[in-house]
Design an enzyme around this catalytic site. Structure first.
Site, short mmCIF file in Angstrom:
data_model
loop_
_atom_site.label_atom_id
_atom_site.label_comp_id
_atom_site.label_asym_id
_atom_site.label_seq_id
_atom_site.Cartn_x
_atom_site.Cartn_y
_atom_site.Cartn_z
N TYR A 1 -15.34 16.21 -15.01
CA TYR A 1 -15.80 14.82 -14.92
C TYR A 1 -16.82 14.69 -13.78
O TYR A 1 -16.54 15.09 -12.64
CB TYR A 1 -14.57 13.94 -14.67
CG TYR A 1 -14.88 12.47 -14.59
CD1 TYR A 1 -15.24 11.76 -15.73
CD2 TYR A 1 -14.83 11.79 -13.38
CE1 TYR A 1 -15.53 10.41 -15.67
CE2 TYR A 1 -15.12 10.43 -13.31
CZ TYR A 1 -15.48 9.76 -14.45
OH TYR A 1 -15.77 8.42 -14.38
N ARG B 1 0.84 -1.22 0.00
CA ARG B 1 0.00 0.00 0.00
C ARG B 1 0.87 1.26 0.00
O ARG B 1 0.50 2.29 -0.55
CB ARG B 1 -0.97 0.01 1.20
CG ARG B 1 -1.78 1.31 1.31
CD ARG B 1 -3.04 1.18 2.15
NE ARG B 1 -2.81 0.58 3.44
CZ ARG B 1 -2.20 1.18 4.47
NH1 ARG B 1 -1.77 2.42 4.36
NH2 ARG B 1 -2.01 0.55 5.61
N LYS C 1 -7.81 5.43 -19.34
CA LYS C 1 -8.08 5.93 -20.69
C LYS C 1 -6.81 5.81 -21.56
O LYS C 1 -6.35 4.73 -21.78
CB LYS C 1 -8.60 7.37 -20.59
CG LYS C 1 -9.64 7.58 -19.46
CD LYS C 1 -10.95 6.84 -19.69
CE LYS C 1 -11.84 6.77 -18.46
NZ LYS C 1 -12.18 8.03 -17.83
N ASP D 1 -6.58 17.99 -14.67
CA ASP D 1 -6.94 16.64 -15.10
C ASP D 1 -6.55 16.54 -16.57
O ASP D 1 -7.17 17.17 -17.43
CB ASP D 1 -8.44 16.39 -14.88
CG ASP D 1 -8.85 14.96 -15.28
OD1 ASP D 1 -8.16 14.34 -16.10
OD2 ASP D 1 -9.88 14.47 -14.76
C1 LIG Z 1 -12.68 8.50 -16.54
C2 LIG Z 1 -12.25 9.81 -16.06
C3 LIG Z 1 -11.98 10.03 -14.69
C4 LIG Z 1 -12.17 8.96 -13.64
O1 LIG Z 1 -11.29 7.90 -13.79
P1 LIG Z 1 -11.59 6.41 -13.32
O2 LIG Z 1 -10.34 5.69 -13.72
O3 LIG Z 1 -12.81 5.95 -14.03
O4 LIG Z 1 -11.79 6.45 -11.84
C5 LIG Z 1 -11.53 11.29 -14.33
N1 LIG Z 1 -11.39 12.28 -15.22
C6 LIG Z 1 -11.67 12.11 -16.54
C7 LIG Z 1 -11.51 13.25 -17.47
C8 LIG Z 1 -12.12 10.87 -16.99
O5 LIG Z 1 -12.40 10.71 -18.29
#
Ligand SMILES: *Cc1c(COP(=O)(O)O)cnc(C)c1O
Length: 393
Positions: free
Chosen positions: A111, A58, A208, A183
Site C-alpha cells: 500500500y 485514548r 475496507k 497486512d
Molecule cells: C486502505 C488500505 C490501507 C490504509 O488504510 P486507511 O484506513 O485508509 O488508513 C492499508 N493497507 C491496505 C492494503 C489498504 O487497502
C-alpha cells in the site's frame, strides 16, 4: 458468552460483546473522554493495571474494547489494538518494532503510504527499508541483513493481486529472528488468518472489508505474543492514533455481516472474472480464483476463497482504461474497496498518477491496470454495466 470454541459466524455476532447494567443487546457507544474513579485506591489500581479498569479513552474504552476483543478472536490472536485508521495501525507497528539503525523488508507492491512513510519519514530517524517482490521467496531471504527486524508483507497485494506465501515468510522470520507482519486488508480474517500460518502481527484497514459500508475510516492490529502486544499498544497510545467510540460502534455493527457480505461479493466476483476473461477488449485479468493467476494454487492453500478484488487491463491501454471509468454507471468511480458497493479505479491516472513510470512498473502497476472491487449488487447488473462500458472503451 464464551465464544472461543465457537464458529466464525457466531464469533462475528457475539465475540467481545459484554452485558451492561441495562441488558443492552448491542454494545453501546461510551462517548466519554474520561472515566471516574470511586476513590484514590481504585484510581491507583487502574493505573497500575491491577484492576483493568478504564482510565481515559485514548488508552481504552468499553466500546473500542469490545471491537478489539472480537477481532482478536476472529484472527485467532492474543489481543487487538484498534486505531484511528489503517495507516494509524501501520505507523504504530513501525514505531513499536523499528528504531534507529534497524532495517525492514517490505513488499514492493505494498500500500503506497505504507511505503511512503518509511521512505519519507522513518528514513529521517535512520530506519532502513528494502522493497522486494515478496512473492519470490528467495528474494526475501536474500534481502535479510544483520539489522533486519521486521518482514512486512501484504497479500494479496494492492492493486497487483500478487500473493505472498505466508508460511514460507514465517519460516524465514523464525530462522532470522524477524517479526513477521501481514497486512490482511484484502482478505479479512474470513478468507485468511495469517497468525495460523506463523505471522506474529496482522493488521487491517478496517475501512475496507471489516466495516464494509464505506462510512468510516479505521484500523486494527492483532498480535499473537503478549510482549509484542504491549510494545505496539504503548506506541499507539503515545502517538494518540486510537479509534473513537463512535467509530468502534460503527465497525461493531458492520463486521457482524462480514462473512455473508464476502460470500456474496465473492460469488459475484467469480462471475465477473469469467465474463472479463472471455471479453475481447480485456487484455489480461488477475484474480486468484482464475487458473490464469500465477499463484492460484498458493491462494488455495492460505485463503478460504479468492475474494472479490481483481485487476485487469484493456487492449486499448491507458486511454481505454480512462474511457471505461467514464462509461460505467453502476460501478462507482472511487478509491477504497471492500464495501457493499462495486468500486472501480484506474491507478495510473488516479492514485498512482504522481508515481514515476519506473516505480509503477517495478510495483507491477501498468498503465492499463484497472482495479475492481466487486460489491454485493446483482451479478447480472454488474456485468451488464461492464458490458456497456467496454463497448465504449
Ligand atoms: C486502505 C488500505 C490501507 C490504509 O488504510 P486507511 O484506513 O485508509 O488508513 C492499508 N493497507 C491496505 C492494503 C489498504 O487497502
Amino acid at each position: 458468552m464464551k465464544t472461543t470454541d465457537k464458529g466464525f459466524n457466531t464469533k462475528l455476532i457475539h465475540a467481545g460483546a459484554f452485558e451492561d447494567e441495562y441488558g443492552s443487546v448491542s454494545v453501546p457507544i461510551y462517548q466519554t473522554s474520561t472515566f471516574k474513579f470511586k476513590n484514590a485506591q481504585e484510581g491507583a489500581d487502574c493505573f497500575s493495571g491491577k484492576s483493568g479498569g478504564f482510565i481515559y479513552t485514548r488508552i481504552g474504552n468499553p466500546t473500542i474494547r469490545a471491537f478489539e476483543k472480537k477481532i482478536a478472536e476472529l484472527e485467532n490472536g492474543y489481543e487487538g489494538i484498534a486505531t484511528s485508521s489503517g495507516m494509524g495501525a501501520i505507523t504504530s507497528v513501525y514505531m513499536a518494532l523499528l528504531g534507529a539503525g534497524s532495517h525492514i523488508i517490505s513488499s514492493e507492491a505494498v500500500y503506497g503510504p505504507a511505503r511512503g512513510v518509511l521512505e519519507q519519514d522513518f528514513s529521517r530517524f535512520n530506519v532502513e527499508a528494502s522493497f522486494v517482490n515478496t512473492s519470490d521467496i528467495e528474494k526475501v531471504r536474500a534481502s535479510v541483513k544483520p539489522n533486519t527486524k521486521v518482514l512486512y508483507i501484504e497479500t494479496p497485494a494492492n492493486p497487483t493481486m500478487d500473493i505472498t506465501d505466508i508460511a514460507a515468510c514465517s519460516r524465514i522470520a523464525r530462522e532470522c529472528n524477524l517479526i513477521l507482519v501481514v497486512d490482511n486488508t484484502f482478505s479479512s480474517p474470513y478468507l485468511q488468518k495469517p497468525l495460523d500460518f506463523g505471522a506474529d502481527v496482522v493488521l487491517h484497514s478496517v475501512t475496507k472489508f471489516i466495516n464494509g459500508h464505506a462510512d468510516i475510516v479505521g484500523g486494527v492490529i492483532v498480535t499473537k505474543d503478549p510482549g509484542i502486544y504491549k510494545r505496539i499498544r504503548h506506541s499507539m497510545v503515545y502517538m494518540g492514533c486510537n479509534m473513537d467510540p463512535t467509530q468502534a460502534f460503527m465497525v461493531l455493527r458492520g463486521v457482524k455481516t462480514l462473512a455473508i457480505r464476502i460470500e456474496r461479493a465473492q460469488e459475484n466476483a467469480i462471475k465477473v472474472a469469467f465474463y472479463l476473461q472471455s471479453h475481447p477488449k480485456v487484455a489480461w485479468i488477475k484474480y486468484p480464483g482464475l487458473e490464469s493467476h500465477p499463484q492460484s494454487q498458493l491462494a488455495k492453500t492460505q485463503m478460504k476463497g479468492p475474494g472479490s478484488m481483481m485487476s485487469f487491463g484493456l487492449t486499448g491501454g491507458f486511454n481505454a482504461g480512462k474511457r471505461l471509468m467514464d462509461n460505467v454507471h453502476l460501478a462507482t468511480l472511487a478509491v477504497s474497496l471492500g464495501g457493499v458497493e462495486t468500486l472501480i479505479q484506474h491507478p495510473a491516472s488516479m492514485t498512482h498518477a504522481a508515481v514515476s513510470k519506473e516505480s509503477k512498473l517495478a510495483a507491477g502497476i501498468s498503465d492499463d491496470l484497472v482495479r475492481f472491487s466487486v460489491g454485493i449488487e446483482d451479478a447480472e447488473d454488474i456485468i451488464s454495466d461492464l458490458r456497456d462500458a467496454l463497448e465504449n472503451a
